[in-house]
Write an enzyme that holds these catalytic residues in place. Sequence first.
Site, PDB file in Angstrom:
ATOM      1  N   SER B 153       0.807  -1.226   0.000  1.00  0.00           N
ATOM      2  CA  SER B 153       0.000   0.000   0.000  1.00  0.00           C
ATOM      3  C   SER B 153       0.839   1.275   0.000  1.00  0.00           C
ATOM      4  O   SER B 153       0.295   2.374  -0.025  1.00  0.00           O
ATOM      5  CB  SER B 153      -0.906   0.013   1.238  1.00  0.00           C
ATOM      6  OG  SER B 153      -0.121   0.160   2.412  1.00  0.00           O
ATOM      7  N   SER B 218      -4.621   3.153   5.381  1.00  0.00           N
ATOM      8  CA  SER B 218      -4.333   1.985   4.540  1.00  0.00           C
ATOM      9  C   SER B 218      -4.691   0.674   5.214  1.00  0.00           C
ATOM     10  O   SER B 218      -4.474  -0.407   4.640  1.00  0.00           O
ATOM     11  CB  SER B 218      -2.837   1.956   4.229  1.00  0.00           C
ATOM     12  OG  SER B 218      -2.102   1.775   5.450  1.00  0.00           O
ATOM     13  N   SER B 222      -2.633  -2.984   4.468  1.00  0.00           N
ATOM     14  CA  SER B 222      -1.245  -2.787   4.865  1.00  0.00           C
ATOM     15  C   SER B 222      -0.912  -3.743   5.998  1.00  0.00           C
ATOM     16  O   SER B 222      -1.791  -4.264   6.678  1.00  0.00           O
ATOM     17  CB  SER B 222      -1.012  -1.327   5.277  1.00  0.00           C
ATOM     18  OG  SER B 222      -1.937  -0.922   6.265  1.00  0.00           O
ATOM     19  N   THR B 230       7.739   1.988   7.773  1.00  0.00           N
ATOM     20  CA  THR B 230       7.472   3.332   7.244  1.00  0.00           C
ATOM     21  C   THR B 230       7.074   4.345   8.320  1.00  0.00           C
ATOM     22  O   THR B 230       6.647   5.446   7.997  1.00  0.00           O
ATOM     23  CB  THR B 230       6.343   3.299   6.192  1.00  0.00           C
ATOM     24  OG1 THR B 230       5.179   2.746   6.806  1.00  0.00           O
ATOM     25  CG2 THR B 230       6.732   2.471   4.982  1.00  0.00           C
ATOM     26  N   GLY B 282      13.141  -1.266   4.815  1.00  0.00           N
ATOM     27  CA  GLY B 282      13.850  -2.415   4.260  1.00  0.00           C
ATOM     28  C   GLY B 282      15.355  -2.276   4.194  1.00  0.00           C
ATOM     29  O   GLY B 282      16.046  -3.240   3.866  1.00  0.00           O
ATOM     30  N   TYR B 487      -2.986  17.189   7.084  1.00  0.00           N
ATOM     31  CA  TYR B 487      -3.115  16.214   6.003  1.00  0.00           C
ATOM     32  C   TYR B 487      -3.832  16.878   4.829  1.00  0.00           C
ATOM     33  O   TYR B 487      -5.013  17.202   4.924  1.00  0.00           O
ATOM     34  CB  TYR B 487      -3.912  15.018   6.528  1.00  0.00           C
ATOM     35  CG  TYR B 487      -3.847  13.775   5.683  1.00  0.00           C
ATOM     36  CD1 TYR B 487      -3.037  12.712   6.059  1.00  0.00           C
ATOM     37  CD2 TYR B 487      -4.604  13.644   4.533  1.00  0.00           C
ATOM     38  CE1 TYR B 487      -2.982  11.546   5.306  1.00  0.00           C
ATOM     39  CE2 TYR B 487      -4.545  12.485   3.766  1.00  0.00           C
ATOM     40  CZ  TYR B 487      -3.739  11.439   4.163  1.00  0.00           C
ATOM     41  OH  TYR B 487      -3.679  10.290   3.410  1.00  0.00           O
TER      42      TYR B 487
END
Lengths: 566, 566
Positions: B153, B218, B222, B230, B282, B487
């Site tokens: 996502s 999400s 997710s 993240t 990652g 946002y």
Amino acid sequence: MTEPASRTDAMRTGDVKHMKWWGWGVEGVGFHHEDKPGFAPFVHRAVGLDLWAGERTGRPDFSQLKVPASRAPEEFLSVLIGIVGPGNAVVDDLSRVVHTYGKSLRDLVRLRAGEIARTPDVVVYPADEAQVQSVVDAAVEADAVIIPFGGGSNIAGSLEPHPDESRVVVALDLGRLSRVLEIDTDSGLARIQAGALGPDLEAQLNNRGWTMGHFPDSFTHSSLGGWVATRSSGMQSDKYGDIADIVKGLRVVRAGGVLVIRAVPSASTGPSVREMVVGSEGRLGVITEATVQVHRLPESRGIYAYFFKDFDHGLAAMQEIAASDVSPSVTRISDAHETGFSLATSKASKGIAKKAQAGLMAYLKRRGWNLDEICLSFIGFEGDTAHAKRQKSVVDRIVRKHHGIGVGKGPGALYDQKKFDTPYIRDFLLDHGAAGDVSETAGPWSKLRGIHAAVYDAADSAYEEIGRKGWTMCHMSHSYHSGACLYFTFAFVFGDDPLGEYDTVKRAIQQAFVDAGGTISHHHGVGLEHAPWLEEDISAQGVAVMSGLFEAADPGGNFNPRKIVV
Amino acid sequence: MTEPASRTDAMRTGDVKHMKWWGWGVEGVGFHHEDKPGFAPFVHRAVGLDLWAGERTGRPDFSQLKVPASRAPEEFLSVLIGIVGPGNAVVDDLSRVVHTYGKSLRDLVRLRAGEIARTPDVVVYPADEAQVQSVVDAAVEADAVIIPFGGGSNIAGSLEPHPDESRVVVALDLGRLSRVLEIDTDSGLARIQAGALGPDLEAQLNNRGWTMGHFPDSFTHSSLGGWVATRSSGMQSDKYGDIADIVKGLRVVRAGGVLVIRAVPSASTGPSVREMVVGSEGRLGVITEATVQVHRLPESRGIYAYFFKDFDHGLAAMQEIAASDVSPSVTRISDAHETGFSLATSKASKGIAKKAQAGLMAYLKRRGWNLDEICLSFIGFEGDTAHAKRQKSVVDRIVRKHHGIGVGKGPGALYDQKKFDTPYIRDFLLDHGAAGDVSETAGPWSKLRGIHAAVYDAADSAYEEIGRKGWTMCHMSHSYHSGACLYFTFAFVFGDDPLGEYDTVKRAIQQAFVDAGGTISHHHGVGLEHAPWLEEDISAQGVAVMSGLFEAADPGGNFNPRKIVV
């Protein structure tokens, strides 16, 4: 709205206060037991020390110390003096000794024994961040070692130069950077210089109606920069958070420039550089400024005392409080040993107070409680009056559910007054040839009883191994949703090999922490003292990642090398 | 007490669910406006898009896609198949396309345009951590690139292989690792495998009376590992915290071994390796498991709606709530533009509901409010019933002080149901040739109004630059003591150069964030999308420290290289 600084100039070097070179706190202040009639008998029972018979060592004679000479070359000194001005870069023995160690038991034993293998070669007192940058750049250029110094209260061996360090060692004292620079009153954020000591910092904030709410045991002699560099936690962390939660923005002087973390409440910008600096103990640079959360001084504030039948019941209550909707500012419970110590070491109470305590004990006995197992707890409430009152009523209900009883504000007020005095007792014992030291951990609620038992067992075995009568006591403090801190004190009378005996006990306790699922330190840091267990705590891969960070960030190994990971 | 896992086996690869290769969510689910009569007129007014006139693009034809061939050598494939078993290491075009991108607007535009410069060469589905370790070791041994994949996502470009990556790229799908392994009910901690998707994870917890309380937009698609990688934040973060607060323990597979962070509530063990893994996308290894805080399902839960005269009054109320002693689970306020959108896009209300809304608007008008400036707010309360009620009464008082009015639970319940639908609207607009995308920041309370104004200005200039009629709207959510998240949603109808136009607007907004004192992302991550602004956010020295960490931790650049910092 932004309120500017109350003070505008850097402090003068001569006004930077240091603790006694040979112990905790300021000259002339110490622990006395003459007004605490239960203290001497308690100590005798606990570790076999006869305070009346033994001789108390006096203040050691500085002139007898063999202080290694400064190795700072004249040329380098001139550069430093050129940056900070004459009088602000000093090489005298006392200054260098004051900046050699922190205030751990190991540090004091070594100082008193005249064991000073290596001191900093020069102590510099920059006036501002620009001077810190110039000092850092000059030191890196000269391949010198830089060890930042705040209040000097560290007890994890984070400050001492490595004995075989062949390079010039600069102690960078942040003492002159002590100002609250501004308060963003809309956001509850204050920009504060890293060298500000607890009381000065709080006074500057309190004057304008604010508090940072960070009160570690070292508060009176520790600095904002030191708190950040060691991941400190204050006794009201339940409400205000650990320093890692409190610090939002940072300025860190590194070779060639300032690392700036802006004070945003939260961010998704990769691995947290802010959380790398927090706990870095000088290895990533020199923290010069932090922007921290501050709160309006609470309308109401109180610390209440409770008694529980035993540690198990008390822990269960603390756990239920942590899982509930209430959020006290302090949750703390002493185990039976520490409760015994607290009751024995309180001042001789007279008249009503004495009768009240006797009456309480008689009441607890009638309830069927074993007075050798009872546990004293302190729970604090802050906020507007209605909020604090409601919080207390919910907590009182939980306490009653676990068969605890409230005994009012009196003992809590006493605790609140005396909370910063413990290190003086440690020094007093040392004067009488006895070790008294602390080690703390944190773990999930499910493991706290196991850690508690494991540490007692490990300490007992260690006392047996060194052939000394030892004493262990503990309190739980710093509650979180998923667990809490256990804070242990251990004591014994030294035999022939003080540091060897100390190591045996300290090592046993640290090993018990990691073996039983705790961490090697909740808020004291790693330094040299806890580094041997780091891998068992955060795994070999965790240490590899951290080492890689240090090596990449400081390829020359100029910033407080060999601390945290060797 | 520890409760074991409910499921005991790894999911089968065939049962791992993926989103549509060309858009958000699952096949057959999409946004419709037929039952929302205000939607089409609103869109027409806002960006000039005529939903009746235009043609809606259908589902793109996969067979028309030019998918680059897999470059995985047979020998390497055999090794992977030897580890995970046949059927769990696949090279088919659809699997590789599904694992090429996340679901950002940029990703979908490129997919629909057939722009696929580089795909992973093989997708592996390990069954457990041991298989992940073997895959990682084999990949590093072969100098391949490893990109971990959760729900897919991501909207920050964190997943795509670099177009000129010459090495073999392995997409490591964690989908089969989806179990809640155990719940430590004493500590409120759950060990959960990283591949668990939101709904599955919450269902496994809810069944036993627990919740993690983490609900990002999400959520439905997710994974836990993705949230950690993240720095995600859920809409109830006011109560439950960001993922960085929620995750206590971690297991991360790195070359040669597992990095293990034990789940202690707090620790002073140097720079936080836990906080390095959080947000690492990652680059430090493959997260296989996290131990997270979980809470008993609350007795009471409600989201209430309020109206404010304008954004300024609403923000002031939110700020005062954050500074008070209460702690709602949600604090959110839409600005006037977003409020207009919400009112226009609600379902056609009939009878009483319709009359009620009309009546409310008439009442607000009589109060002298300009209906073009009113702002809709949602505030959530959770906990035991008495606690939730008290919290609401304090909040209601603060709202009234800022001249806001409460309108009950109805709109809040609707928000709660529809909160995960927004990405479908984005895809619907895309079907009609229009961009609708989001960008979020966070800043201190004192800077939020400035950031809000700066972003509107920047977006307006950008719309003018590209010659398109644009629309911007915003809400404040995720309150903290010292600030909050803003946002933004922006939309316009594409002209001749969709990605060029998109870049112009997106860049203007990101630049406004950093220029006005916000961060480049509050909870979406950095990836490739936000990397250009990282240095302006965390400073050149901050980027240097982070780059050093990545290079030291992954000298071969095998772990999702060139993300976060290039």
